[in-house]
Design a protein around this motif. Structure first.
Motif, PDB file in Angstrom:
ATOM      1  N   UNK A  16       1.052  -1.185  -0.082  1.00  0.00           N
ATOM      2  CA  UNK A  16       0.317   0.145   0.338  1.00  0.00           C
ATOM      3  C   UNK A  16       0.590   1.260  -0.279  1.00  0.00           C
ATOM      4  N   UNK A  17       2.522   1.136   1.002  1.00  0.00           N
ATOM      5  CA  UNK A  17       2.750   2.774   1.074  1.00  0.00           C
ATOM      6  C   UNK A  17       3.341   2.562  -0.489  1.00  0.00           C
ATOM      7  N   UNK A  18       3.895   1.696  -1.040  1.00  0.00           N
ATOM      8  CA  UNK A  18       4.792   1.783  -2.465  1.00  0.00           C
ATOM      9  C   UNK A  18       3.765   2.150  -3.371  1.00  0.00           C
ATOM     10  N   UNK A  19       2.266   1.658  -3.491  1.00  0.00           N
ATOM     11  CA  UNK A  19       1.692   2.372  -4.328  1.00  0.00           C
ATOM     12  C   UNK A  19       1.044   3.904  -4.143  1.00  0.00           C
ATOM     13  N   UNK A  20       1.441   4.558  -2.946  1.00  0.00           N
ATOM     14  CA  UNK A  20       1.467   5.642  -2.926  1.00  0.00           C
ATOM     15  C   UNK A  20       2.310   6.448  -3.638  1.00  0.00           C
ATOM     16  N   UNK A  21       3.416   5.860  -3.373  1.00  0.00           N
ATOM     17  CA  UNK A  21       4.577   6.761  -3.853  1.00  0.00           C
ATOM     18  C   UNK A  21       4.766   7.218  -5.245  1.00  0.00           C
ATOM     19  N   UNK A  22       5.336   7.762  -6.032  1.00  0.00           N
ATOM     20  CA  UNK A  22       5.331   8.346  -7.305  1.00  0.00           C
ATOM     21  C   UNK A  22       6.892   7.396  -8.217  1.00  0.00           C
ATOM     22  N   UNK A  23       6.231   6.565  -9.039  1.00  0.00           N
ATOM     23  CA  UNK A  23       7.607   5.776  -9.028  1.00  0.00           C
ATOM     24  C   UNK A  23       8.579   7.193 -10.289  1.00  0.00           C
ATOM     25  N   UNK A  24       9.729   6.728  -9.707  1.00  0.00           N
ATOM     26  CA  UNK A  24      10.793   7.042 -10.712  1.00  0.00           C
ATOM     27  C   UNK A  24      11.382   6.404 -11.442  1.00  0.00           C
ATOM     28  N   UNK A  25      13.014   6.649 -11.936  1.00  0.00           N
ATOM     29  CA  UNK A  25      14.147   5.951 -12.687  1.00  0.00           C
ATOM     30  C   UNK A  25      15.513   6.657 -11.914  1.00  0.00           C
ATOM     31  N   UNK A  26      15.447   5.314 -10.929  1.00  0.00           N
ATOM     32  CA  UNK A  26      16.656   5.524 -10.757  1.00  0.00           C
ATOM     33  C   UNK A  26      17.949   6.074 -11.400  1.00  0.00           C
ATOM     34  N   UNK A  27      18.065   5.313 -12.161  1.00  0.00           N
ATOM     35  CA  UNK A  27      19.116   5.781 -13.300  1.00  0.00           C
ATOM     36  C   UNK A  27      18.702   6.044 -14.244  1.00  0.00           C
ATOM     37  N   UNK A  28      17.782   6.928 -14.928  1.00  0.00           N
ATOM     38  CA  UNK A  28      17.273   7.378 -15.874  1.00  0.00           C
ATOM     39  C   UNK A  28      17.943   8.888 -16.039  1.00  0.00           C
ATOM     40  N   UNK A  29      17.730   9.487 -14.951  1.00  0.00           N
ATOM     41  CA  UNK A  29      18.798  11.236 -15.254  1.00  0.00           C
ATOM     42  C   UNK A  29      20.072  10.789 -15.554  1.00  0.00           C
ATOM     43  N   UNK A  30      20.895   9.483 -15.762  1.00  0.00           N
ATOM     44  CA  UNK A  30      22.049  10.023 -15.385  1.00  0.00           C
ATOM     45  C   UNK A  30      22.162   8.914 -16.883  1.00  0.00           C
ATOM     46  N   UNK A  31      21.434   8.609 -17.370  1.00  0.00           N
ATOM     47  CA  UNK A  31      21.488   8.274 -18.739  1.00  0.00           C
ATOM     48  C   UNK A  31      21.957   9.564 -20.069  1.00  0.00           C
ATOM     49  N   UNK A  32      21.353  10.080 -19.932  1.00  0.00           N
ATOM     50  CA  UNK A  32      21.752  11.700 -21.282  1.00  0.00           C
ATOM     51  C   UNK A  32      22.925  11.914 -21.273  1.00  0.00           C
ATOM     52  N   UNK A  33      23.527  12.471 -19.376  1.00  0.00           N
ATOM     53  CA  UNK A  33      24.891  12.127 -19.319  1.00  0.00           C
ATOM     54  C   UNK A  33      26.030  11.837 -19.746  1.00  0.00           C
ATOM     55  N   UNK A  34      25.597  10.299 -19.753  1.00  0.00           N
ATOM     56  CA  UNK A  34      26.686   9.493 -19.580  1.00  0.00           C
ATOM     57  C   UNK A  34      26.748   9.133 -21.568  1.00  0.00           C
ATOM     58  N   UNK A  35      25.245   9.692 -21.964  1.00  0.00           N
ATOM     59  CA  UNK A  35      25.136   9.207 -23.393  1.00  0.00           C
ATOM     60  C   UNK A  35      26.099  10.108 -23.996  1.00  0.00           C
ATOM     61  N   UNK A 102      18.804   7.013 -25.795  1.00  0.00           N
ATOM     62  CA  UNK A 102      18.308   8.045 -25.747  1.00  0.00           C
ATOM     63  C   UNK A 102      16.887   7.922 -25.938  1.00  0.00           C
ATOM     64  N   UNK A 103      16.478   7.017 -27.075  1.00  0.00           N
ATOM     65  CA  UNK A 103      14.838   6.033 -26.790  1.00  0.00           C
ATOM     66  C   UNK A 103      14.765   5.572 -25.860  1.00  0.00           C
ATOM     67  N   UNK A 104      15.282   4.912 -24.930  1.00  0.00           N
ATOM     68  CA  UNK A 104      14.669   4.629 -23.490  1.00  0.00           C
ATOM     69  C   UNK A 104      14.804   5.633 -23.108  1.00  0.00           C
ATOM     70  N   UNK A 105      15.502   5.872 -23.070  1.00  0.00           N
ATOM     71  CA  UNK A 105      14.935   7.663 -22.170  1.00  0.00           C
ATOM     72  C   UNK A 105      13.797   8.357 -22.038  1.00  0.00           C
ATOM     73  N   UNK A 106      13.695   8.487 -23.292  1.00  0.00           N
ATOM     74  CA  UNK A 106      11.945   9.077 -24.137  1.00  0.00           C
ATOM     75  C   UNK A 106      10.832   7.980 -23.603  1.00  0.00           C
ATOM     76  N   UNK A 107      10.962   6.932 -24.051  1.00  0.00           N
ATOM     77  CA  UNK A 107       9.751   5.791 -23.524  1.00  0.00           C
ATOM     78  C   UNK A 107      10.090   5.493 -22.204  1.00  0.00           C
TER      79      UNK A 107
END
Length: 123
Positions: A16-35, A102-107
């Protein structure tokens, strides 16, 4: 009444607590920088050193992209987002093809927004 109202225990409360938190990609923000860093390295090596070392840069960076995509999908699946069999395709494509990161980042951004909207957490 649904059957969830009768269930008890720490696993149910965690669910129940997990459903209340917004989903966030842990490594998604790093991907464009590394790319971007990988693209600059690949371009520099191919222009100044040659194609053989540029291929080595290509292989190393794509192994890294595939690892980031795999880790990000794993973290999103842990947050309750179901990827199905496409997670294997994203991982394999990130390893082999140049513009999949980059396609994965957008998707994944679309998937996360859709999931947060379904959780009524427009964050």
């Amino acid at each position: 009444m649904s059957t969830d109202e009768y269930r008890r225990g720490t696993a149910v409360e965690r669910e129940r607590q997990q459903k209340q938190r917004p989903a966030r990609g842990r490594y998604r923000g790093v991907l464009p920088v590394i790319y971007a860093i990988g693209f600059v390295m690949f371009t520099g090596v191919s222009l100044y050193i040659g194609p053989e070392p540029a291929f080595a840069v290509y292989l190393v960076t794509h192994v890294f992209y595939a690892g980031l995509v795999r880790a990000d999908i794993k973290s999103l699946r842990g947050q309750g987002i179901d990827w199905g069999a496409s997670r294997h395709l994203w991982f394999g494509a990130a390893f082999a093809l140049p513009f999949v990161a980059p396609a994965y980042y957008l998707y994944s951004g679309r998937v996360i927004r859709r999931e947060n909207k379904s959780r009524n957490l427009d964050d």
